[in-house]
Design a protein around this motif. Sequence first.
Motif, PDB file in Angstrom:
ATOM      1  N   ARG A 185       3.048  15.145   5.351  1.00  0.00           N
ATOM      2  CA  ARG A 185       3.173  14.918   6.789  1.00  0.00           C
ATOM      3  C   ARG A 185       2.348  15.976   7.488  1.00  0.00           C
ATOM      4  NH1 ARG A 185       8.226  17.094   7.156  1.00  0.00           N
ATOM      5  NH2 ARG A 185       7.770  17.902   5.083  1.00  0.00           N
ATOM      6  N   LYS A 188      10.791   8.904   0.648  1.00  0.00           N
ATOM      7  CA  LYS A 188       9.755   7.864   0.664  1.00  0.00           C
ATOM      8  C   LYS A 188       9.654   7.275  -0.742  1.00  0.00           C
ATOM      9  CE  LYS A 188       4.999   6.997   2.280  1.00  0.00           C
ATOM     10  NZ  LYS A 188       3.788   7.605   2.889  1.00  0.00           N
ATOM     11  N   ALA A 241      11.242   5.733   4.057  1.00  0.00           N
ATOM     12  CA  ALA A 241       9.882   5.235   4.239  1.00  0.00           C
ATOM     13  C   ALA A 241       9.400   4.577   2.949  1.00  0.00           C
ATOM     14  CB  ALA A 241       8.950   6.380   4.619  1.00  0.00           C
ATOM     15  N   GLY A 252      13.330  -0.024   3.910  1.00  0.00           N
ATOM     16  CA  GLY A 252      12.335   0.596   4.777  1.00  0.00           C
ATOM     17  C   GLY A 252      12.620   0.420   6.255  1.00  0.00           C
TER      18      GLY A 252
END
Length: 427
Positions: A384, A203, A225, A220
């Motif tokens: 997450r 990310k 991400a 992306g």
Amino acid sequence: MKIYKHPEQEAWAELLKRPEIDSTSLFETVRVVLDEIKQGGDSAVIKYEAKFDKVQLQSLAVSEREIIEAEQKVEPALKEAICLAKSNIEKFHQAQRFEGKKVETTPGVTCWQKAVAIEKVGLYIPGGTAPLFSTVLMLAIPARIAGCAEIVLCTPPNQEGCIHPAILYAAKVAGVSKIFKAGGIQAIGAMAYGTESIPKVYKIFGPGNQYVTAAKQLVGLREVAIDMPAGPSEVEVLADETANPRFVAADLLSQAEHGVDSQAVLITTSSELLNEVLSEVEKQLNELPRKEIAAQSLKNSKLILVKNMDEAIAMTNEYAPEHLIIEAANYMQLADRVVNAGSVFLGHLTPESAGDYASGTNHTLPTNGYAKAYSGVSLDSFIRKITFQEITPQGIEAIGPAIEIMAANEALDAHKNAVTIRLSELK
């Protein structure tokens, strides 16, 4: 600055438009660079550093010696300020730790969540008209608190191949794992694809110009991400007759100096305040070192007079500002009615600059109206949540028949069978 008095609601959408930058026209240029980075790795990054940042690099990695030397160059007062900000940012983000609770949804059926850090994150720190060492703190500190195993930072060097000492010092105290000399599209591509030197991350975070924004959008789509959609920075000041016009003008100008495409908006119920702010902006503008940038930005900026606070709040929620400063007598009551904003600053003594640097909140926020759907960066941005469930014999007997019926009605017989064979074993 443009002045609008008592605009009708039908005109708000047009009135509240941001400066438009069509990044789609950049995509082809950006895509070519990204493809070269993907294929060529370090050599392609070095090539584009020479082309875009006008620097000839032998190596992309920042050495331990460079970090030590940088620390010696940062003046003690700035070190103290950085450490104060670090402490407050840590306190605020540590308080956001997720505590998962086990929930028995039905007797014998238990469900819960566990927070897990994103293992590898990439931080992009622009090196354009100002060294944004504060953004290093805002991104690296929550990443470290979340438990990210690898925190990679990319930032463009100057033409001598050096990175601003304050950026390196902030990276050290914030807990960055690896630092690389790479800017713009090539930095985003390197972190998205990985090169011989720069690790691939999962990310990417951080602001940047329109080329960086376009690069983040493209990678992306498939590779990695990204934190959120980004655009030029913006502030809205919501004020009544009790506001100090000098404070309001300073707040508008502090945003305007970010860049020529930034936007500052005043929404007020006081005609007298509006006129005083306009006069004060002109006075303070002439004293700014970044006067030319701020002056360009003010062309995008607006002073809006509304009939009452109900209309002011409705217009504010329609605008959905990145930063909202409420300088009004009843600011707490007004704050309760705000539903669309990135970060809110309450009262006459709370400038947006506090959130940019040292109050503890995060300054990486949704712009361009995205505050209607996105939050700013927080501890959650670096983790997450994985769900777990455990079912006992009592539990499968309780919910199994419902699962069978639902699966059958969706024509998913294998789903139904996964329950049926378990229920048959229990008989």
